[in-house]
Design a protein around this motif. Sequence first.
Motif, PDB file in Angstrom:
ATOM      1  N   THR A 172      10.502  -7.145  45.920  1.00 12.09           N
ATOM      2  CA  THR A 172      11.101  -5.936  45.335  1.00 12.09           C
ATOM      3  C   THR A 172      12.612  -5.878  45.532  1.00 12.09           C
ATOM      4  O   THR A 172      13.293  -5.071  44.882  1.00 12.09           O
ATOM      5  CB  THR A 172      10.472  -4.683  45.967  1.00 12.09           C
ATOM      6  OG1 THR A 172      10.686  -4.694  47.385  1.00 12.09           O
ATOM      7  CG2 THR A 172       8.975  -4.634  45.680  1.00 12.09           C
ATOM      8  N   ALA A 173      13.136  -6.712  46.426  1.00 14.33           N
ATOM      9  CA  ALA A 173      14.586  -6.702  46.671  1.00 14.33           C
ATOM     10  C   ALA A 173      15.303  -7.360  45.496  1.00 14.33           C
ATOM     11  O   ALA A 173      14.790  -8.295  44.877  1.00 14.33           O
ATOM     12  CB  ALA A 173      14.917  -7.443  47.965  1.00 14.33           C
ATOM     13  N   PRO A 174      16.514  -6.878  45.152  1.00 17.70           N
ATOM     14  CA  PRO A 174      17.275  -7.488  44.052  1.00 17.70           C
ATOM     15  C   PRO A 174      17.566  -8.965  44.330  1.00 17.70           C
ATOM     16  O   PRO A 174      17.938  -9.337  45.448  1.00 17.70           O
ATOM     17  CB  PRO A 174      18.566  -6.666  44.014  1.00 17.70           C
ATOM     18  CG  PRO A 174      18.231  -5.369  44.680  1.00 17.70           C
ATOM     19  CD  PRO A 174      17.209  -5.707  45.729  1.00 17.70           C
ATOM     20  N   ILE A 175      17.373  -9.786  43.308  1.00 14.63           N
ATOM     21  CA  ILE A 175      17.664 -11.216  43.405  1.00 14.63           C
ATOM     22  C   ILE A 175      18.967 -11.477  42.663  1.00 14.63           C
ATOM     23  O   ILE A 175      19.130 -11.065  41.513  1.00 14.63           O
ATOM     24  CB  ILE A 175      16.527 -12.053  42.789  1.00 14.63           C
ATOM     25  CG1 ILE A 175      15.190 -11.739  43.471  1.00 14.63           C
ATOM     26  CG2 ILE A 175      16.855 -13.538  42.880  1.00 14.63           C
ATOM     27  CD1 ILE A 175      15.156 -12.098  44.942  1.00 14.63           C
ATOM     28  N   GLN A 176      19.900 -12.173  43.308  1.00 14.35           N
ATOM     29  CA  GLN A 176      21.176 -12.486  42.673  1.00 14.35           C
ATOM     30  C   GLN A 176      21.811 -13.680  43.364  1.00 14.35           C
ATOM     31  O   GLN A 176      21.468 -14.022  44.504  1.00 14.35           O
ATOM     32  CB  GLN A 176      22.122 -11.282  42.711  1.00 14.35           C
ATOM     33  CG  GLN A 176      22.367 -10.724  44.103  1.00 14.35           C
ATOM     34  CD  GLN A 176      23.262  -9.505  44.085  1.00 14.35           C
ATOM     35  OE1 GLN A 176      24.080  -9.328  43.206  1.00 14.35           O
ATOM     36  NE2 GLN A 176      23.117  -8.642  45.094  1.00 14.35           N
TER      37      GLN A 176
END
Length: 516
Positions: A172-176
């Motif tokens: 659920t954490a933003p991937i970048q």
Amino acid sequence: MTRLSPRLPFFPDETPLSWAARLAAFHTGGRLVPFLNDLGIALMELVAGATEAITRLCEIADQDPDPVLHNTIHALGERRFLLRDETFAAEMTIGPETRFCPACVAEDDVGEYRPDVSRRGRLIWRLHSIRVCPIHHVTLISRRLNKWDDIAHELSVLVPEDRRALLALAKTAPIQQPSPLQDYVLARLEGRSGPAWADGQGIEQVTRATEMLGAVLQFGTQAKPAELSMTDWNVASSNGWSHVRQGEAGVQLGLEMLQGRALEQGMVGHRNRFATFGMLYRWLSSPKLTKDPGPIREVLRRHIIDTMDTKPGEVLLGETVEIPRWSSISSIAKSSGVHPLTLRDVLIARRAIPAKAKDQPCSATLVHFQTGHEVALEMRRAVAVTRLPELLNASRPVVTGLINLGLLAALHGDNGQKQGKVSRSIDGLRVEALICEINRAFLKVETAPAGFVKLAKAAEMSQVPMEVILIGVFHHHMERVFRLQSEPGLGGLLVDPQEVKSLPAKIPDKDMPFVL
């Protein structure tokens, strides 16, 4: 000395506090503080990275102290810290907050039945500019319990989730992608070099400058640091680094982009620096700024002086502006005590600014400071053309001739033909200089020598235009010119009509007035 057994080795990527917490869990099954108390090591000493505390813990745990000290953030006092060869302020670290990558912590648990022993806090998580896991590209998660011992960064307390929950959290954490600024910081801590301009300043300076410039470029001048998320800051860092890696020229380009946007958005005035540079200017101009921000401040300061409205004597980003390069018409008019619209009209007539300046506010029109200041001073010294006959003791035709010849220049530069008070005025210094020239250059006599007459009479007798006579007098083409002691100014000048008749042949063509 009794040593802890069995041995729990230090991991090359973790912090001394992380290792100490794992030691506590491994040997006592408890938390860090009681364990340190049993060893006679103060938590605050370990938090501060005191070398004695680190080496004592290493000795007791049978661990080579070199890799532990290599990962130690040493407190130097006055909120300054040292990590390897880099010094920085407390703001470079995350303080009592704990950051972690849930994917990394979940991997620590693989094959382990004691998460409190296996989970380790990475050194890079302690640095404020590291916001994305370089392995999993997961945006780091922040935790804090607002308790006094948050400074211990105990993962077993702050991250109680089991492995399954951690993996769900990672999804659920933003991937970048990590920002190139983050890559630069990590490489620099490993001793590798980067762009010269970045390497030439402190690691905290280049990091903060990159983030602030990038934030304004990415999110606009209304953006505020506290309102930006970890993801936002990562994006901002990438944007800022694209300019910072090019050195001062790249930063300059970024500032020009911000100015261009301000103009496109119809920002009025050249003194609204907050509306042009946003949080970057707020940071560098803040009276609370106690740390040297590095060369970014001087780059912005020079850019403002070179392209924007400044005033003499104003304090701009920590230094006084002695002589501005550019100022707005409004600023010069206010400091000089003249009307801005009148000053604008005179500057247009002088061709110091384009005619289209009439279509924009005076606050939005820049003029070279020296030029604008000199014109404003001339305006304050302005003498109305209608007063010149009295001041010079001369007839109107003589005054007109002086203006036509440029011996007295109208403020607007068009020989007094335009309407308006200033358009019909002469710089008072030019009037004074002409009077001084009359008093200095011509021999004073009590009575007129035989055959000598005043200028108007000489023009009448010789049929030579007054402009030609004035050229002969003031360009010294006549051998003898006298002035009556009893009559000041031009009205007291005496010339020989016979010599006046020969003037047209004696005066070079380049000196002849356009009327002939």
